[in-house]
Design a protein around this motif. Structure first.
Motif, short mmCIF file in Angstrom:
data_model
loop_
_atom_site.label_atom_id
_atom_site.label_comp_id
_atom_site.label_asym_id
_atom_site.label_seq_id
_atom_site.Cartn_x
_atom_site.Cartn_y
_atom_site.Cartn_z
N LYS B 156 -43.02 -38.71 8.94
CA LYS B 156 -44.15 -39.35 8.25
C LYS B 156 -45.43 -38.54 8.41
O LYS B 156 -45.65 -37.87 9.42
CB LYS B 156 -44.34 -40.77 8.79
CG LYS B 156 -43.23 -41.72 8.35
CD LYS B 156 -43.48 -43.13 8.86
CE LYS B 156 -42.36 -44.08 8.43
NZ LYS B 156 -42.30 -44.27 6.95
N ILE B 157 -46.29 -38.63 7.38
CA ILE B 157 -47.55 -37.90 7.35
C ILE B 157 -48.71 -38.91 7.20
O ILE B 157 -48.57 -39.92 6.52
CB ILE B 157 -47.56 -36.90 6.17
CG1 ILE B 157 -48.85 -36.08 6.13
CG2 ILE B 157 -47.37 -37.61 4.83
CD1 ILE B 157 -48.75 -34.79 6.87
N LEU B 158 -49.83 -38.62 7.86
CA LEU B 158 -50.98 -39.53 7.84
C LEU B 158 -51.85 -39.25 6.62
O LEU B 158 -52.33 -38.13 6.44
CB LEU B 158 -51.80 -39.34 9.12
CG LEU B 158 -52.99 -40.27 9.33
CD1 LEU B 158 -52.54 -41.72 9.54
CD2 LEU B 158 -53.81 -39.81 10.53
N VAL B 159 -52.01 -40.25 5.75
CA VAL B 159 -52.82 -40.07 4.53
C VAL B 159 -53.83 -41.21 4.37
O VAL B 159 -53.61 -42.32 4.88
CB VAL B 159 -51.93 -40.00 3.28
CG1 VAL B 159 -51.20 -38.66 3.21
CG2 VAL B 159 -50.96 -41.16 3.25
N VAL B 160 -54.91 -40.91 3.67
CA VAL B 160 -55.97 -41.91 3.44
C VAL B 160 -56.36 -41.91 1.96
O VAL B 160 -56.04 -40.99 1.21
CB VAL B 160 -57.23 -41.61 4.28
CG1 VAL B 160 -56.91 -41.65 5.77
CG2 VAL B 160 -57.82 -40.26 3.89
N GLN B 161 -57.07 -42.96 1.57
CA GLN B 161 -57.74 -43.01 0.26
C GLN B 161 -59.22 -43.24 0.54
O GLN B 161 -59.57 -44.16 1.27
CB GLN B 161 -57.17 -44.12 -0.62
CG GLN B 161 -55.81 -43.81 -1.20
CD GLN B 161 -55.35 -44.85 -2.20
OE1 GLN B 161 -56.05 -45.81 -2.50
NE2 GLN B 161 -54.14 -44.67 -2.72
N TRP B 247 -49.17 -44.22 7.35
CA TRP B 247 -48.17 -43.21 7.70
C TRP B 247 -47.17 -43.23 6.55
O TRP B 247 -46.48 -44.22 6.36
CB TRP B 247 -47.47 -43.55 9.01
CG TRP B 247 -48.26 -43.30 10.25
CD1 TRP B 247 -48.87 -44.24 11.03
CD2 TRP B 247 -48.51 -42.02 10.84
NE1 TRP B 247 -49.50 -43.61 12.09
CE2 TRP B 247 -49.30 -42.26 12.01
CE3 TRP B 247 -48.18 -40.71 10.51
CZ2 TRP B 247 -49.73 -41.23 12.83
CZ3 TRP B 247 -48.62 -39.68 11.35
CH2 TRP B 247 -49.38 -39.94 12.49
N MET B 248 -47.12 -42.18 5.74
CA MET B 248 -46.27 -42.15 4.55
C MET B 248 -45.13 -41.15 4.75
O MET B 248 -45.34 -40.10 5.37
CB MET B 248 -47.12 -41.74 3.34
CG MET B 248 -46.36 -41.67 2.02
SD MET B 248 -47.43 -41.07 0.66
CE MET B 248 -48.50 -42.49 0.42
N ASP B 249 -43.95 -41.48 4.24
CA ASP B 249 -42.86 -40.50 4.29
C ASP B 249 -43.32 -39.23 3.57
O ASP B 249 -43.79 -39.31 2.44
CB ASP B 249 -41.60 -41.05 3.59
CG ASP B 249 -40.86 -42.04 4.48
OD1 ASP B 249 -40.92 -41.87 5.71
OD2 ASP B 249 -40.27 -42.98 3.94
#
Lengths: 315, 315
Positions: B156-161, B247-249
């Motif tokens: 998983k990778i950490l992403v934001v908006q 946390w997104m795949d």
């Protein structure tokens, strides 16, 4: 949009005109220091409100200030600050044409300081919000680029020795980026100016960051080394900048002690790439579209295999 | 030393004090504009000569100027310029404390313009040499850094908006470097401030350069994406900056259309590294000594196999 642009977006808005008029109070100029009787309307400092609660005042647009002396300006600015505070503004941006710089010291005496200045104008800021200023800073880095011009046919690399150095060590030609100049363009230009060799950008090999550089007026510098492919081979080096310039066997540059740690390291990197494939050491360049501006920018990273570039939902 | 430092070295010397005194001529202040009778010695503007033919004048060191008015200063500066020209000086650097900014406009009327300004002082320059100015510029870039925090155990990778975006696209957390802050430190700091996740720098993945950025006050920006390893996993994101944080795949980020081109590209790069080895995509970091300052700097490039690092004359 990348995080940087988030900040950029905020700052772009901070500077946006919202045609808001903010009264600066009504105290009249007086006393022996005043050589000017303010006409109606001149008591106002017009500020442009931004959505983050800041105010931008552009003196160039306030014609009524042309004949205003420093003392009278200070009284008006002080009244304006009180007004802005009273309505909860968090910051003031003061844009001052260089010929109106008599207004800088009065602003400084009210707490303003320089944000930046360039050419014919300066920008001062005053933080009115709580805690330390959260206003965005100005440019923090200069960017220098060197060109490692390597001839794969002969195994030779182009190296120079600076004329003005305390130690004359072999290094790659290069220099500072001009404003708005792309990394590869700087490398090709500097290589030609220093050595007379024409070349073409191939890849980005290495990046170094240094801080509080006296040569950068105390700012940081980013130093980038690019791999270039030569298009000409006859050296005609700049006698003013360089003491010597040679096509040297890469293996000799790797072995010599008469060079800098970074040059030696990149020479070894190049030898590795020369023997085992430059794909092992290159950050290649590609242009991608910017989401908000619609412009294109240059992106550098390890080359991506085709199957990863074309990956889709089917993958 | 790298080419950049060649320029840096020149500029460091340009600013060096050589305790040279340059007479500014002997014209006396006069006329109704003059409210000051110059004492002996105050007619002089002391300049510091540098080895490149430039002169630096630091008003903060010229106490006799404290009570000098703008008109009188302009007459002295004009006489000084004539004197400097007559002895072949190629440039003048004028360093002005913010509270003495009344001297800026008179200097500008004699051809000076801002080189830069920060905090409580400004620096103006006048080119006296032939052709266009060859004086070094000021910082040209801001540096933004994003952190691609990837958990190898979960994929998983950490992403934001961003909250303030026109389009809410998934991206990596990040922001502008503080003055003097290293690339990896900016990434780790910004990731923590935006998401509450603690992480560690692993490598530099990608670099983007953009010019004339309105959010950078018209300067360029360098945007760098780093690979980070998470040390904590519970998200506590900044409601002020972010709309969402997940946390997104990594495979989902690769496939989604609700992201930016650069985020999508780096997601594919990460997937490539995750599957086939991060050594295929990383620029790793190492500290090396600077030749002239004796300090250390951080250098980023593809990792070099041990046999190339230890290569000697025997090789």
């Amino acid at each position: 949009m990348p995080p940087l642009t988030s900040g950029s977006f905020r700052r772009a808005v901070l500077l946006r005109i919202c045609s808001t008029r903010l009264l600066a109070g009504h105290r009249r100029a007086s006393g022996p220091g005043c050589r000017w009787d303010p006409p109606a309307g001149a008591e106002e400092l017009r500020g442009e409100l931004d959505r983050f609660g800041g105010v931008s005042v552009r003196l160039a647009r306030l014609g009524a200030l042309d004949r205003l002396d420093a003392a009278s300006f200070q009284r008006r600015l002080q009244a304006a600050i009180q007004q802005w505070r009273s309505v909860g503004r968090i910051a003031v941006w003061l844009h001052i044409p260089i010929l109106q710089s008599r207004f800088i010291a009065p602003a400084a005496s009210l707490g303003f300081c320089f944000h930046h200045a360039e050419s014919d104008s300066s920008t001062l800021t005053l933080w009115l919000g709580e805690g330390p200023s959260r206003l965005p800073g100005y440019a923090t880095h200069q960017v220098g680029v060197a060109g490692a011009v390597f001839d794969e046919n002969t195994g030779k690399i182009l190296v120079v020795q600076d004329r003005n150095k305390l130690k004359n060590m072999w290094k790659f030609p290069g220099g500072l980026s001009e404003p708005g100049e792309d990394i590869g363009d700087t490398a090709v230009r500097e290589v030609f100016e220093e050595t007379g060799i024409r070349s073409e950008f191939r890849s980005l090999l290495s990046i170094r960051q240094q801080h509080t550089n006296p040569g950068a007026f105390g700012k940081s510098d980013m130093y980038i080394i690019c791999r270039l492919k030569p298009h000409s081979f006859t050296i005609d080096f700049c006698q003013h900048e360089c003491l010597r310039c040679e096509w040297m066997d890469l293996s000799d540059l790797v072995k010599t002690e008469n060079t800098t740690p970074i040059t030696s390291r990149v020479a070894r990197l190049l030898l590795y790439g020369y023997r085992e494939g430059f794909d092992k050491i290159d950050f290649t360049m590609e242009e991608l579209p910017a989401v908000y501006t619609g412009l294109f920018y240059k992106l550098y990273h390890k080359d991506l295999p085709a199957n990863y570039r074309t990956m889709t939902r089917m993958d």
